[in-house]
Design a protein around this motif. Structure first.
Motif, PDB file in Angstrom:
ATOM      1  N   GLY A 179      -5.961   2.689  13.590  1.00 40.25           N
ATOM      2  CA  GLY A 179      -7.210   2.226  14.173  1.00 40.25           C
ATOM      3  C   GLY A 179      -7.180   0.776  14.598  1.00 40.25           C
ATOM      4  O   GLY A 179      -6.250   0.027  14.331  1.00 40.25           O
ATOM      5  N   PHE A 180      -8.234   0.389  15.296  1.00 34.86           N
ATOM      6  CA  PHE A 180      -8.471  -1.000  15.666  1.00 34.86           C
ATOM      7  C   PHE A 180      -9.690  -1.437  14.873  1.00 34.86           C
ATOM      8  O   PHE A 180     -10.815  -1.067  15.185  1.00 34.86           O
ATOM      9  CB  PHE A 180      -8.725  -1.116  17.172  1.00 34.86           C
ATOM     10  N   PRO A 240      -6.212  -4.265   7.918  1.00 34.47           N
ATOM     11  CA  PRO A 240      -6.200  -3.910   6.499  1.00 34.47           C
ATOM     12  C   PRO A 240      -4.864  -3.385   5.994  1.00 34.47           C
ATOM     13  O   PRO A 240      -4.635  -3.351   4.792  1.00 34.47           O
ATOM     14  CB  PRO A 240      -7.290  -2.846   6.382  1.00 34.47           C
ATOM     15  N   ALA A 241      -3.957  -2.993   6.883  1.00 33.48           N
ATOM     16  CA  ALA A 241      -2.644  -2.509   6.449  1.00 33.48           C
ATOM     17  C   ALA A 241      -1.744  -3.654   5.993  1.00 33.48           C
ATOM     18  O   ALA A 241      -0.826  -3.444   5.201  1.00 33.48           O
ATOM     19  CB  ALA A 241      -1.972  -1.741   7.574  1.00 33.48           C
ATOM     20  N   LEU A 261       0.842  -1.188   0.000  1.00 28.75           N
ATOM     21  CA  LEU A 261       0.000   0.000   0.000  1.00 28.75           C
ATOM     22  C   LEU A 261       0.879   1.241   0.000  1.00 28.75           C
ATOM     23  O   LEU A 261       2.018   1.183   0.463  1.00 28.75           O
ATOM     24  CB  LEU A 261      -0.873   0.030   1.253  1.00 28.75           C
ATOM     25  N   PRO A 262       0.355   2.369  -0.447  1.00 31.73           N
ATOM     26  CA  PRO A 262       1.103   3.625  -0.306  1.00 31.73           C
ATOM     27  C   PRO A 262       1.337   3.942   1.170  1.00 31.73           C
ATOM     28  O   PRO A 262       0.543   3.571   2.035  1.00 31.73           O
ATOM     29  CB  PRO A 262       0.185   4.663  -0.947  1.00 31.73           C
ATOM     30  N   ARG A 263       2.415   4.641   1.450  1.00 32.38           N
ATOM     31  CA  ARG A 263       2.848   4.899   2.823  1.00 32.38           C
ATOM     32  C   ARG A 263       1.775   5.608   3.655  1.00 32.38           C
ATOM     33  O   ARG A 263       1.491   5.208   4.784  1.00 32.38           O
ATOM     34  CB  ARG A 263       4.120   5.738   2.803  1.00 32.38           C
ATOM     35  N   LYS A 280      -1.192   3.334   4.442  1.00 35.04           N
ATOM     36  CA  LYS A 280      -0.812   2.336   5.438  1.00 35.04           C
ATOM     37  C   LYS A 280      -0.773   2.938   6.841  1.00 35.04           C
ATOM     38  O   LYS A 280      -1.242   2.339   7.806  1.00 35.04           O
ATOM     39  CB  LYS A 280       0.561   1.759   5.090  1.00 35.04           C
ATOM     40  N   LYS A 281      -0.249   4.167   6.959  1.00 36.71           N
ATOM     41  CA  LYS A 281      -0.194   4.837   8.266  1.00 36.71           C
ATOM     42  C   LYS A 281      -1.595   5.090   8.805  1.00 36.71           C
ATOM     43  O   LYS A 281      -1.855   4.915   9.996  1.00 36.71           O
ATOM     44  CB  LYS A 281       0.570   6.150   8.152  1.00 36.71           C
TER      45      LYS A 281
END
Length: 68
Positions: A18-19, A35-36, A7-9, A12-13
């Motif tokens: 989140g949870f 999802p990351a 994923l793009p940085r 991803k951040k």
């Protein structure tokens, strides 16, 4: 050789903060999602099937919908 899920940085951040949980099942339980790192969880996130517990705005809205 399979292609690694990337994923793009910035995306991803955002997803790591989140949870994330899947929707409730018939017993009222939900499974955690990442999802990351997981491509299946990311596609569920894009479809709007995941909810973030730490996001107050979204979690309140989802709680109201789930309790009806």
């Amino acid at each position: 050789m399979t292609k690694k899920f990337r994923l793009p940085r910035k995306t991803k951040k955002k997803l790591r903060k989140g949870f994330w949980l899947h929707q409730l099942d018939e017993k009222g339980n939900s499974v955690g999602a990442n999802p990351a790192k997981n491509e299946e969880d990311y596609s569920a996130h894009k479809k709007g099937e995941l909810r973030n517990l730490f996001d107050k705005k979204n979690s309140r809205k989802k709680n109201c919908q789930l309790q009806k």
